[in-house]
Design a protein around this motif. Structure first.
Motif, short mmCIF file in Angstrom:
data_model
loop_
_atom_site.label_atom_id
_atom_site.label_comp_id
_atom_site.label_asym_id
_atom_site.label_seq_id
_atom_site.Cartn_x
_atom_site.Cartn_y
_atom_site.Cartn_z
N ILE A 84 0.84 -1.19 0.00
CA ILE A 84 0.00 0.00 0.00
C ILE A 84 0.88 1.25 0.00
N GLY A 85 0.31 2.36 -0.44
CA GLY A 85 1.08 3.60 -0.50
C GLY A 85 0.24 4.81 -0.16
N TYR A 86 0.94 5.91 0.11
CA TYR A 86 0.28 7.18 0.44
C TYR A 86 0.87 8.28 -0.41
N VAL A 87 0.00 9.11 -0.99
CA VAL A 87 0.42 10.22 -1.85
C VAL A 87 0.11 11.53 -1.14
N GLN A 88 1.14 12.29 -0.84
CA GLN A 88 0.95 13.59 -0.20
C GLN A 88 0.55 14.64 -1.24
N TYR A 89 -0.16 15.64 -0.75
CA TYR A 89 -0.54 16.79 -1.57
C TYR A 89 0.35 17.95 -1.18
N PRO A 90 0.96 18.63 -2.15
CA PRO A 90 1.87 19.72 -1.79
C PRO A 90 1.14 20.89 -1.15
N ASN A 91 1.65 21.37 -0.05
CA ASN A 91 1.06 22.51 0.65
C ASN A 91 1.55 23.79 -0.01
N PHE A 115 1.58 -4.30 8.48
CA PHE A 115 2.23 -4.19 7.18
C PHE A 115 3.73 -4.03 7.41
N SER A 116 4.53 -4.73 6.65
CA SER A 116 5.97 -4.58 6.80
C SER A 116 6.41 -3.23 6.24
N GLN A 117 7.53 -2.74 6.74
CA GLN A 117 8.02 -1.44 6.29
C GLN A 117 8.28 -1.44 4.79
N ALA A 118 8.75 -2.57 4.27
CA ALA A 118 9.06 -2.67 2.84
C ALA A 118 7.81 -2.65 1.96
N SER A 119 6.66 -2.96 2.55
CA SER A 119 5.43 -3.04 1.75
C SER A 119 4.63 -1.75 1.78
N VAL A 120 5.16 -0.73 2.46
CA VAL A 120 4.46 0.56 2.58
C VAL A 120 5.32 1.65 1.97
N HIS A 121 4.75 2.40 1.05
CA HIS A 121 5.51 3.44 0.35
C HIS A 121 4.80 4.77 0.46
N VAL A 122 5.56 5.83 0.74
CA VAL A 122 5.02 7.18 0.77
C VAL A 122 5.62 7.99 -0.37
N TYR A 123 4.77 8.65 -1.13
CA TYR A 123 5.20 9.54 -2.21
C TYR A 123 5.09 10.97 -1.67
N PRO A 124 6.21 11.54 -1.17
CA PRO A 124 6.14 12.83 -0.48
C PRO A 124 5.97 14.01 -1.43
N ALA A 125 5.36 15.07 -0.91
CA ALA A 125 5.11 16.26 -1.71
C ALA A 125 6.41 16.89 -2.20
N LYS A 126 7.48 16.74 -1.45
CA LYS A 126 8.75 17.36 -1.83
C LYS A 126 9.32 16.78 -3.11
N ASP A 149 8.02 -2.19 -10.76
CA ASP A 149 7.65 -3.60 -10.61
C ASP A 149 7.09 -3.89 -9.22
N ALA A 150 7.39 -3.00 -8.27
CA ALA A 150 6.94 -3.21 -6.90
C ALA A 150 5.98 -2.11 -6.46
N ALA A 151 5.20 -1.60 -7.41
CA ALA A 151 4.26 -0.53 -7.09
C ALA A 151 3.19 -1.03 -6.13
N PRO A 152 2.67 -0.16 -5.28
CA PRO A 152 1.56 -0.56 -4.41
C PRO A 152 0.36 -1.00 -5.22
N THR A 153 -0.42 -1.90 -4.66
CA THR A 153 -1.68 -2.28 -5.31
C THR A 153 -2.84 -1.42 -4.82
N ALA A 154 -2.54 -0.52 -3.86
CA ALA A 154 -3.56 0.40 -3.35
C ALA A 154 -2.89 1.67 -2.85
N LEU A 155 -3.55 2.80 -3.11
CA LEU A 155 -3.02 4.09 -2.70
C LEU A 155 -4.07 4.88 -1.92
N CYS A 156 -3.64 5.51 -0.84
CA CYS A 156 -4.44 6.55 -0.20
C CYS A 156 -3.85 7.88 -0.64
N VAL A 157 -4.71 8.80 -1.07
CA VAL A 157 -4.25 10.10 -1.55
C VAL A 157 -4.79 11.17 -0.60
#
Length: 252
Positions: A84-91, A115-126, A149-157
């Motif tokens: 899983i992953g999280y997409v930040q919105y730039p402030n 969730f293991s640390q390796a299975s969680v990805h954050v896409y930061p606004a920076k 190849d290792a993209a999350p199968t789900a994203l929270c935005v």
């Protein structure tokens, strides 16, 4: 108010006109020590809106982003997602928004639900800059996600605006939603239902009404039940989320 100069002018105006002000609702603003001192000196009832409680506020109304992120992560786990992953919105301004806390709470929830640390990805606004439009940076992010190849199968935005643009950019690259990637937004804005976006619904009008009533009570000298009021979100499930493709294949 767009920058520090505007913020200083705002507080200077408050100080000059304090005898003409009976109460203040302060929405989503980051108080530095100087601003806190200014507010304290006014001796005027002050209520924070979409802000955590501060000693200089008489009361505050805030969105419970921690519970919101827990419900989103739990739902994705229920669906069978393991990456899983999280997409930040730039402030784009200097003022605090409770949305800035959501990434931290997302990571906390992912850890809580094992969730293991390796299975969680954050896409930061920076990682991307925004000028007048979100299209180009989110197009770049979509290409980055689609080529991994290792993209999350789900994203929270972080909010619906960015989620809807990201959905569109991913689809232009041939990524199927929700078959390849599930997406959850935040807000339940006017376009969320139209786009079939699963999202965490908040009600800013309801929050504002609570803040206004608190301020009225404070100005009238009435006691208030609590200084910090937490407002819950609700998860609205739509077509942008489903079990990951591997999970559906295994159960077929």
């Amino acid at each position: 108010m767009k920058d520090a100069t505007n913020a200083n002018e705002f507080f200077n105006t408050l100080l000059k006109n304090k005898h003409n002000i009976d109460g203040i609702i302060l929405p989503s603003i980051r108080l530095d020590s100087h601003s806190s001192e200014d507010l304290s000196s006014l001796k005027i009832p002050t209520v924070g809106l979409d802000a955590s409680f501060s000693p200089v506020l008489n009361a505050s109304v805030a969105l419970d982003n921690k519970s919101a992120m827990r419900s989103a992560v739990y739902y994705l786990q229920e669906l069978g997602h393991e990456r899983i992953g999280y997409v930040q919105y730039p402030n784009r301004n200097i003022f605090f928004s409770s949305a800035e806390e959501r990434g931290t709470f997302f990571l906390q929830a992912a850890k809580e639900y094992d969730f293991s640390q390796a299975s969680v990805h954050v896409y930061p606004a920076k990682d991307y800059e925004v000028n007048s439009s979100l299209e180009e940076p989110l197009s770049q992010l979509a290409r980055r996600i689609a080529s991994s190849d290792a993209a999350p199968t789900a994203l929270c935005v972080e909010n619906d605006e960015a989620a809807i643009i990201l959905m569109r950019q991913l689809r232009l690259l041939g990524v199927k939603i929700p078959e390849d990637i599930s997406i959850i937004g935040f807000d339940d804005n006017d376009n969320a239902e139209l786009m079939g976006l699963t999202t965490l619904k908040q009600d800013p009008v309801h929050m504002a009404k609570i803040a206004a009533q608190l301020l009225k009570d404070l100005m009238a000298g009435n006691p208030i039940e609590r200084k910090q009021t937490w407002i819950q979100t609700s998860l609205v499930k739509r077509e942008s989320t489903s079990s990951p493709r591997s999970e559906r294949t295994a159960s077929a």
